[in-house]
Write an enzyme that holds these catalytic residues in place. Structure first.
Site, PDB file in Angstrom:
ATOM      1  N   ASP A  16       0.849  -1.199   0.000  1.00  0.00           N
ATOM      2  CA  ASP A  16       0.000   0.000   0.000  1.00  0.00           C
ATOM      3  C   ASP A  16       0.883   1.247   0.000  1.00  0.00           C
ATOM      4  O   ASP A  16       1.721   1.417   0.891  1.00  0.00           O
ATOM      5  CB  ASP A  16      -0.905   0.030   1.235  1.00  0.00           C
ATOM      6  CG  ASP A  16      -1.986  -1.047   1.204  1.00  0.00           C
ATOM      7  OD1 ASP A  16      -2.127  -1.732   0.159  1.00  0.00           O
ATOM      8  OD2 ASP A  16      -2.686  -1.188   2.221  1.00  0.00           O
ATOM      9  N   ASP A 235     -11.175  -5.567   6.813  1.00  0.00           N
ATOM     10  CA  ASP A 235     -10.398  -6.816   6.784  1.00  0.00           C
ATOM     11  C   ASP A 235     -10.183  -7.344   8.203  1.00  0.00           C
ATOM     12  O   ASP A 235     -10.224  -8.558   8.442  1.00  0.00           O
ATOM     13  CB  ASP A 235      -9.043  -6.589   6.099  1.00  0.00           C
ATOM     14  CG  ASP A 235      -9.213  -6.179   4.647  1.00  0.00           C
ATOM     15  OD1 ASP A 235     -10.179  -6.625   4.014  1.00  0.00           O
ATOM     16  OD2 ASP A 235      -8.382  -5.389   4.157  1.00  0.00           O
TER      17      ASP A 235
END
Ligand code: RIB
Length: 289
Positions: A16, A235
């Site tokens: 990320d 998540d």
């Protein structure tokens, strides 16, 4: 003592690249003043780490490129003893990357370049070693691969339908547990409630609700927190729900636990860097509305 749940996660692994900005850009707008950071991410890897940190034995299956990004992407899985024997390093393809903007309220925008995640297939997954009662996957792999898993894996299959996209009906029919957020629930609509699966729907700060055969069977609020970064909170919810559900068998308790874990994950920047420990989740459980 009961042995810890064993979960096989088959999913995406990303690096990320995150810019913290005052406000998220609108289409065509340039927003300046960003502060850049790199974090391990990917919905599959995030859920694997969340479950591992909350006590599960976790094996990760997926693909990365043979590049520097893969080391950063896998670093926290490695240091937290997630089994990575099922992760294949591929030549001539880059590790998946997510470009993420996070604003002052912790909201995000995410663009994913899947790279090696798009190469996860029946052949890269040929060796599904070990005995797994539970498989967890998301929709950041090719849909043919998800269909292959639906046709092939035995035991409990949980699919987090993120990001939402059209699916062959047999995938929804095979799943035992389907996890969606509000956007994904709206996307799938009646298809979800026609399914025999346990449906878990997150409601953001309002908590989560569970349905079976079209009827609500449990609901939980969420602890009130001031989010720093919501990336990876969903998540964390999924990983935590699976650990709690497999450990205790109660949907209601697992919802409450997962809501607390998801809230805890919003308190720190980054996806995997924010995944809470058991103590952090316990601390927030007392504050659940
Ligand atoms: O759910 C959050 C994740 O979505 C990020 O870590 C990013 O990699 C994307 O896959």
């Amino acid at each position: 003592m009961k042995s810890p749940p064993r979960i096989r996660v088959i999913g995406s692994i990303n690096l990320d690249i995150v810019a913290r900005v005052p406000t998220l850009p609108r289409p065509g707008e340039t927003v300046s003043g960003g502060v850049l950071a790199h974090y391990p991410g990917g919905k599959g890897a995030n859920q694997a780490l969340a479950a591992r940190k909350l006590g599960a034995e976790v094996s990760m299956f997926g693909c990365v490129g043979k590049d520097g990004a893969s080391e950063q992407a896998l670093a926290l899985l490695k240091s937290n003893q997630v089994d990575l024997q099922g992760v294949t390093s591929l030549n001539d393809v880059a590790t998946g990357v997510a470009l993420i903007a996070v604003d002052a309220k912790g909201e995000n925008q995410i663009v994913v370049a899947p790279g090696a995640n798009a190469a996860v297939s029946a052949s890269t997954l040929a060796d599904l070693r070990g005995v797994y009662d539970t498989t967890l996957c998301q929709l950041e792999l090719p849909i043919e691969t998800i269909a292959y898993l639906a046709d092939t894996v035995t035991g409990l299959l949980c699919i987090n339908l993120a990001p939402a996209q059209p699916l062959p009906k047999r995938i929804l029919d095979r799943a035992d547990i389907l996890v969606v957020n509000e956007t994904e629930a709206a996307f799938y609509g009646d298809q979800l409630h026609g399914s025999k699966a346990l449906i878990i729907q997150t409601l953001g700060a309002a908590g989560a609700v569970a349905f079976q055969n079209g009827k609500e069977i449990a609901r939980s609020g969420s602890p009130a927190v001031v989010p720093v970064d919501t990336t990876g909170a969903g998540d964390t919810f999924v990983g935590a729900f699976m650990v709690a559900f497999l450990s205790e068998g109660s949907v209601a308790k697992a919802l409450t636990y997962a809501c607390a874990a998801g809230a805890a994950a919003t308190l720190t920047a980054g996806a995997q860097t924010s995944m809470p420990s058991r103590d952090q989740v316990e601390a927030l459980l007392g504050a659940t509305a």
